[in-house]
Design an enzyme around this catalytic site. Sequence first.
Site, PDB file in Angstrom:
ATOM      1  N   SER A 112       0.821  -1.211   0.000  1.00 15.05           N
ATOM      2  CA  SER A 112       0.000   0.000   0.000  1.00 15.05           C
ATOM      3  C   SER A 112       0.855   1.261   0.000  1.00 15.05           C
ATOM      4  O   SER A 112       1.938   1.293   0.576  1.00 15.05           O
ATOM      5  CB  SER A 112      -0.884  -0.007   1.255  1.00 15.05           C
ATOM      6  OG  SER A 112      -1.388   1.286   1.516  1.00 15.05           O
ATOM      7  N   GLN A 134       0.493  -0.531  -4.797  1.00 11.11           N
ATOM      8  CA  GLN A 134      -0.823   0.131  -4.835  1.00 11.11           C
ATOM      9  C   GLN A 134      -0.625   1.623  -4.673  1.00 11.11           C
ATOM     10  O   GLN A 134      -0.004   2.077  -3.706  1.00 11.11           O
ATOM     11  CB  GLN A 134      -1.715  -0.421  -3.717  1.00 11.11           C
ATOM     12  CG  GLN A 134      -3.076   0.267  -3.622  1.00 11.11           C
ATOM     13  CD  GLN A 134      -3.086   1.454  -2.677  1.00 11.11           C
ATOM     14  OE1 GLN A 134      -2.450   1.399  -1.627  1.00 11.11           O
ATOM     15  NE2 GLN A 134      -3.768   2.531  -3.045  1.00 11.11           N
ATOM     16  N   TYR A 136      -2.138   5.392  -4.138  1.00 12.52           N
ATOM     17  CA  TYR A 136      -3.130   6.436  -3.886  1.00 12.52           C
ATOM     18  C   TYR A 136      -2.587   7.668  -4.579  1.00 12.52           C
ATOM     19  O   TYR A 136      -1.473   8.107  -4.299  1.00 12.52           O
ATOM     20  CB  TYR A 136      -3.292   6.696  -2.379  1.00 12.52           C
ATOM     21  CG  TYR A 136      -4.191   5.708  -1.685  1.00 12.52           C
ATOM     22  CD1 TYR A 136      -5.433   5.361  -2.198  1.00 12.52           C
ATOM     23  CD2 TYR A 136      -3.794   5.136  -0.471  1.00 12.52           C
ATOM     24  CE1 TYR A 136      -6.256   4.468  -1.537  1.00 12.52           C
ATOM     25  CE2 TYR A 136      -4.612   4.240   0.198  1.00 12.52           C
ATOM     26  CZ  TYR A 136      -5.842   3.910  -0.345  1.00 12.52           C
ATOM     27  OH  TYR A 136      -6.652   3.024   0.300  1.00 12.52           O
ATOM     28  N   THR A 162      -5.746   2.797  -6.863  1.00  8.95           N
ATOM     29  CA  THR A 162      -7.022   2.679  -6.147  1.00  8.95           C
ATOM     30  C   THR A 162      -7.834   3.947  -6.371  1.00  8.95           C
ATOM     31  O   THR A 162      -7.392   5.050  -6.041  1.00  8.95           O
ATOM     32  CB  THR A 162      -6.768   2.449  -4.643  1.00  8.95           C
ATOM     33  OG1 THR A 162      -6.066   1.211  -4.510  1.00  8.95           O
ATOM     34  CG2 THR A 162      -8.074   2.372  -3.865  1.00  8.95           C
ATOM     35  N   LYS A 244      -8.187  -0.256  -9.319  1.00  8.68           N
ATOM     36  CA  LYS A 244      -8.835  -0.977  -8.201  1.00  8.68           C
ATOM     37  C   LYS A 244      -9.999  -0.151  -7.647  1.00  8.68           C
ATOM     38  O   LYS A 244      -9.828   1.034  -7.339  1.00  8.68           O
ATOM     39  CB  LYS A 244      -7.809  -1.217  -7.079  1.00  8.68           C
ATOM     40  CG  LYS A 244      -8.400  -1.861  -5.818  1.00  8.68           C
ATOM     41  CD  LYS A 244      -7.296  -2.245  -4.836  1.00  8.68           C
ATOM     42  CE  LYS A 244      -7.820  -2.940  -3.592  1.00  8.68           C
ATOM     43  NZ  LYS A 244      -8.303  -2.041  -2.562  1.00  8.68           N
ATOM     44  N   HIS A 268     -13.510  -1.885  -1.477  1.00  7.97           N
ATOM     45  CA  HIS A 268     -12.580  -1.489  -0.427  1.00  7.97           C
ATOM     46  C   HIS A 268     -12.962  -2.146   0.917  1.00  7.97           C
ATOM     47  O   HIS A 268     -12.784  -1.569   1.977  1.00  7.97           O
ATOM     48  CB  HIS A 268     -12.579   0.040  -0.282  1.00  7.97           C
ATOM     49  CG  HIS A 268     -11.245   0.637   0.039  1.00  7.97           C
ATOM     50  ND1 HIS A 268     -10.520   1.367  -0.860  1.00  7.97           N
ATOM     51  CD2 HIS A 268     -10.492   0.625   1.166  1.00  7.97           C
ATOM     52  CE1 HIS A 268      -9.398   1.805  -0.288  1.00  7.97           C
ATOM     53  NE2 HIS A 268      -9.360   1.365   0.933  1.00  7.97           N
ATOM     54  N   SER A 300     -13.010  -8.209  -1.497  1.00 13.65           N
ATOM     55  CA  SER A 300     -14.058  -7.771  -0.575  1.00 13.65           C
ATOM     56  C   SER A 300     -14.954  -8.957  -0.211  1.00 13.65           C
ATOM     57  O   SER A 300     -15.934  -9.254  -0.915  1.00 13.65           O
ATOM     58  CB  SER A 300     -14.893  -6.599  -1.110  1.00 13.65           C
ATOM     59  OG  SER A 300     -14.041  -5.462  -1.311  1.00 13.65           O
TER      60      SER A 300
HETATM   61  C1  LIG Z   1      -7.345  -2.061   7.507  1.00 18.16           C
HETATM   62  C2  LIG Z   1      -7.465  -1.956   6.023  1.00 18.16           C
HETATM   63  C3  LIG Z   1      -6.636  -1.091   5.331  1.00 18.16           C
HETATM   64  C4  LIG Z   1      -6.711  -1.003   3.936  1.00 18.16           C
HETATM   65  N1  LIG Z   1      -5.825  -0.209   3.268  1.00 18.16           N
HETATM   66  C5  LIG Z   1      -5.896  -0.136   1.912  1.00 18.16           C
HETATM   67  C6  LIG Z   1      -4.955   0.619   1.197  1.00 18.16           C
HETATM   68  O1  LIG Z   1      -4.047   1.211   1.765  1.00 18.16           O
HETATM   69  N2  LIG Z   1      -5.073   0.667  -0.149  1.00 18.16           N
HETATM   70  C7  LIG Z   1      -6.068  -0.001  -0.826  1.00 18.16           C
HETATM   71  O2  LIG Z   1      -6.146   0.074  -2.058  1.00 18.16           O
HETATM   72  N3  LIG Z   1      -6.965  -0.743  -0.160  1.00 18.16           N
HETATM   73  C8  LIG Z   1      -6.882  -0.845   1.181  1.00 18.16           C
HETATM   74  N4  LIG Z   1      -7.781  -1.628   1.860  1.00 18.16           N
HETATM   75  C9  LIG Z   1      -8.765  -2.412   1.075  1.00 18.16           C
HETATM   76  C10 LIG Z   1      -8.180  -3.786   0.697  1.00 18.16           C
HETATM   77  O3  LIG Z   1      -7.202  -3.681  -0.303  1.00 18.16           O
HETATM   78  C11 LIG Z   1      -9.276  -4.711   0.177  1.00 18.16           C
HETATM   79  O4  LIG Z   1      -9.969  -4.065  -0.864  1.00 18.16           O
HETATM   80  C12 LIG Z   1     -10.252  -5.089   1.292  1.00 18.16           C
HETATM   81  O5  LIG Z   1      -9.530  -5.454   2.445  1.00 18.16           O
HETATM   82  C13 LIG Z   1     -11.132  -6.248   0.858  1.00 18.16           C
HETATM   83  O6  LIG Z   1     -12.092  -6.516   1.849  1.00 18.16           O
HETATM   84  P1  LIG Z   1     -11.948  -7.770   2.852  1.00 18.16           P
HETATM   85  O7  LIG Z   1     -10.634  -7.635   3.546  1.00 18.16           O
HETATM   86  O8  LIG Z   1     -13.092  -7.620   3.803  1.00 18.16           O
HETATM   87  O9  LIG Z   1     -12.023  -9.026   2.030  1.00 18.16           O
HETATM   88  C14 LIG Z   1      -7.687  -1.753   3.243  1.00 18.16           C
HETATM   89  C15 LIG Z   1      -8.532  -2.616   3.954  1.00 18.16           C
HETATM   90  C16 LIG Z   1      -8.419  -2.737   5.321  1.00 18.16           C
HETATM   91  C17 LIG Z   1      -9.301  -3.717   6.039  1.00 18.16           C
END
Ligand SMILES: Cc1cc2nc3c(=O)[nH]c(=O)nc-3n(C[C@H](O)[C@H](O)[C@H](O)COP(=O)(O)O)c2cc1C
Length: 372
Positions: A112, A134, A136, A162, A244, A268, A300
């Site tokens: 990330s 990834q 931002y 993302t 994404k 997300h 997700s």
């Molecule tokens: C604590 C946390 C932090 C996350 N940080 C990012 C991130 O920095 N960048 C990003 O693209 N997605 C981030 N996500 C989303 C994840 O990449 C992913 O889409 C998501 O965890 C999928 O849902 P699930 O874990 O419930 O299966 C984050 C998710 C969580 C739970």
Amino acid sequence: MTVIERSLPYSYSHLEKAAELTLEKEPFTYVQSGAGAEVTLRANEEAFERWAIVPRVLKDVSSRNLSANLLGTHLPSSFMLAPIGNQGILHDEGELASAKAAAAFGVPFIASTVSTFSLEEIAAANGDGSRWFQLYWSSDFEVTASMVQRAETAGYSAIVVTVDMPVVGHRERDLNYQYFPLALGKGAANFLQDPVFQSRLSKSPVEERDVALAELLSVFFEPALTWDKVQELRKITSLPILIKGILHADDAKIAVDLAFDGIVVSNHGGRQLDGCFSSLDALPAIADTVKGRIPVLFDSGIRRGADAVKALSLGADAVLLGRPYVYGLAAGGENGVKHVIEQFIKDFDSAIALTGLTKASDANRSILRKVN
Ligand SMILES: Cc1cc2nc3c(=O)[nH]c(=O)nc-3n(C[C@H](O)[C@H](O)[C@H](O)COP(=O)(O)O)c2cc1C
């Protein structure tokens, strides 16, 4: 902690509980919670219950191939670790532990932008492993470009932009605790160590950390981001670019038409727009639109092997594992992530065999039925 390490749980709910017992309530809530009333967070998991696998038998499943190859990256079990920021709030070794664990199984790791450690440090921990970065998109384009170039130099082999966070979702439970890791400087390493970002400051982030963090927050979001702007990435990198955060088939079509290299169907993890479509419900129409022209990844709600079988059957080429592995990180550090990856591979392998398949890539809609 050591007690948990010796007996890491196998089921998702127990893993979540182990993380809860290990962590302070704020970082645990940061991972577990979603936006708003968490309707979408729940819907992501519930959507899997509305599809049932109808297995075939007597198919000689003695030899199985779980792999996928996407954009030059080999996925031994058709999954990668999702980009999850701020892993240092879950364990001191944060992303370093996750990147090492991923490399041990040959599972690609997506780092990330808001990692606790810099992308170079994560690359060093990941070693010969495969990794994507990834992104931002920062409103300071030169900072964005610098990070992408650093990722290319550090051996990341794709950029995942993302796009479902032009602004942050209204995460009520984090608001209750007033807990915002980035504002505390917890996922700031990629910015604070970036030469272009540093050039924006009159004093170094070490000398004036508060000023540096204020600058970071002022350029972190880019609500004006558009498809046209994202295309500018082509000028600064030759790496494959994935988008994404796609839920609408029309957006998937635009991604194909603009020749992006792949998409990630994702909401997300229910952390952005509460009340939006579950990721799995969005997948079939997107897959029908894309028609195999570019890879479709999915996340997700993936918790178990059968979830991955369902997502692949509905048109995903691969899935991303999110919360499960960071609960493993919280509960057991690098060993905890290894435990989760190992069990997920075994579970997925078993689910493929029990479905009557020998190749993960053969999963298709004929093995699924919609149930109430
Ligand atoms: C604590 C946390 C932090 C996350 N940080 C990012 C991130 O920095 N960048 C990003 O693209 N997605 C981030 N996500 C989303 C994840 O990449 C992913 O889409 C998501 O965890 C999928 O849902 P699930 O874990 O419930 O299966 C984050 C998710 C969580 C739970």
